[in-house]
Design an enzyme around this catalytic site. Structure first.
Site, PDB file in Angstrom:
ATOM      1  N   ASP A 237       0.830  -1.201   0.000  1.00 21.66           N
ATOM      2  CA  ASP A 237       0.000   0.000   0.000  1.00 21.66           C
ATOM      3  C   ASP A 237       0.866   1.253   0.000  1.00 21.66           C
ATOM      4  O   ASP A 237       0.551   2.248  -0.663  1.00 21.66           O
ATOM      5  CB  ASP A 237      -0.902  -0.017   1.246  1.00 21.66           C
ATOM      6  CG  ASP A 237      -2.155   0.823   1.069  1.00 21.66           C
ATOM      7  OD1 ASP A 237      -2.788   0.713   0.008  1.00 21.66           O
ATOM      8  OD2 ASP A 237      -2.507   1.560   2.005  1.00 21.66           O
ATOM      9  N   GLU A 361       4.216  -5.760  -8.349  1.00 18.69           N
ATOM     10  CA  GLU A 361       3.493  -5.089  -7.258  1.00 18.69           C
ATOM     11  C   GLU A 361       2.033  -4.810  -7.628  1.00 18.69           C
ATOM     12  O   GLU A 361       1.472  -3.769  -7.277  1.00 18.69           O
ATOM     13  CB  GLU A 361       4.214  -3.811  -6.824  1.00 18.69           C
ATOM     14  CG  GLU A 361       5.525  -4.108  -6.128  1.00 18.69           C
ATOM     15  CD  GLU A 361       6.149  -2.899  -5.466  1.00 18.69           C
ATOM     16  OE1 GLU A 361       5.410  -2.105  -4.854  1.00 18.69           O
ATOM     17  OE2 GLU A 361       7.383  -2.766  -5.562  1.00 18.69           O
TER      18      GLU A 361
END
Length: 391
Positions: A237, A361
């Site tokens: 995140d 990612e």
């Protein structure tokens, strides 16, 4: 010189503007030998440690400045993709330690990685579970005061050269995502094996790792048993916005190279830029760069302002910035003509560098799923607050 006017946006403080100037000077002075990728990465990490750049990759107080991470990655990527990679992995590889590690774990590893004296890696991906982290099959079985690791990890950045890995394995507290835990692993442990070094179109240190009866002390666990998925998602995140920033750096460099090309190259006695179609391409490229920058630094500012999660903002930034950077770079290659695909040209290198960012990612299509689910959740929450039935 790339446009720096965005530093006047209200997302930034004076310390960020000072940092941007510092990183600009550092990056401009780099002289990277790409003949040996492993050696180049080691040299880059050392140089970043000595210059204080790597100090921004992890925070001893358990907090990361995402705007700083993004500014550094954007600037380094604009100069050299491998420099961006080296810095990024110092942060991602120790992100779990920075954010969730014990005081002893942070004290042991962060001074080393921040000082450029140890190289770090993030070992999450497995051969049969890429974006589907909850279905990881690598196991960590408790045996007395140890955990025994068995399984494989692949596409591990810095695999084969890292001094420390943050690794995720199934400890089995519950099915799926709730049964994963995070460990600090070093490559000197018996049962740790680098099975294969992986070659890609933009050379970076990558490897497939195998663990066979590899014992790690229980004290090597980061956080509590079963918290691995939450730790991994929290780290991603934070760093997903910085992937978008790297793509933005690539796009800015491509735009600069394209402007240089079309203002110096002549067609029928006039600069290439005089063609309206070329002006249209440049306009689209400039628009994509600014739009990406707004999304990147919105996500970073939101996280730095105290938001516990920026799943929606980071996914939007990562999806848009990487996809649009691909388009910007492709236009730059086209505007360079035959030189655009010539080995050794800047835009040719950018063309190879950008492609992986749309995969790692969180691939672009996965980000679309994340954004759609976040949009639906927001809609349902608003409907519930109004007392309306959710759609």
């Amino acid at each position: 010189m790339a446009d720096r006017s965005f530093l006047d946006w209200p997302f930034f403080e004076d310390r960020h503007r000072a940092l941007a100037a510092e990183i600009e000077a550092f990056a401009a002075g780099l002289d990277i030998d790409h003949g040996d990728t492993d050696a180049a990465c080691r040299a880059l990490v050392t140089a970043m440690g000595e210059a204080g750049v790597a100090a921004h990759s992890g925070a001893l107080d358990g907090r990361l400045d995402v705007r700083s991470l993004c500014l550094i990655r954007e600037t380094l990527a604009r100069y050299d993709g491998l420099a961006d990679f080296a810095f990024a992995m110092q942060g991602l590889g120790t992100g779990a330690i920075s954010l969730f590690g014990s005081e002893a774990q942070r004290a042991e590893w962060l001074p080393l990685t921040r000082g450029g004296k140890a190289i770090s890696a993030f070992a999450l991906t497995e051969p049969r579970s890429g974006s589907d982290v909850a279905n990881s099959t690598m196991t960590a079985t408790r045996d007395g005061d140890d955990y025994v690791l068995d399984g494989e990890k692949t596409w591990i950045s810095n695999g084969g050269i890292a001094d420390v890995y943050t690794l995720f394995a199934r400890t089995g507290e519950a099915p799926g995502a709730r049964g994963l835990s995070c460990f600090i692993v070093t490559p000197d442990l018996p049962g740790f094996e680098v099975v294969e070094r992986l070659n890609t179109i933009a050379p970076h240190p990558l490897a497939r790792l195998r663990f066979t009866g590899c014992r790690v002390p229980a004290s090597a666990m980061i956080g509590a048993p079963g918290q691995g998925f939450r730790i991994a998602m929290s780290v991603l995140d934070v760093f997903r916005s910085s992937v978008a920033a790297a793509a933005l750096g690539f796009a800015r460099r491509a735009l600069d190279e394209a402007l240089d090309r079309v203002t110096t190259r002549e067609v029928q006695g006039a600069p290439l830029f005089d063609l309206q179609m070329v002006q249209g391409h440049i306009a689209d490229m400039a628009l994509d760069v600014d739009a990406a920058a707004l999304l990147v630094y919105r996500a970073a500012w939101t996280k730095d302002s105290g938001a516990p999660r920026v799943t929606r903002e980071a996914a939007m930034a990562k999806l848009f910035a990487t996809d649009q950077a691909q388009k910007v770079i492709d236009r730059a290659v086209q505007l360079h003509g035959g030189d655009g695909v010539r080995s050794g040209e800047v835009v040719e290198s950018l063309y190879r560098e950008i492609r992986a960012l749309r995969i790692y990612e969180g691939a672009s299509d996965v980000q679309r799923v994340v954004i759609a689910r976040q949009a639906l959740a927001g809609h349902q929450n608003q409907a519930g607050n109004r007392g309306e039935p959710a759609a």
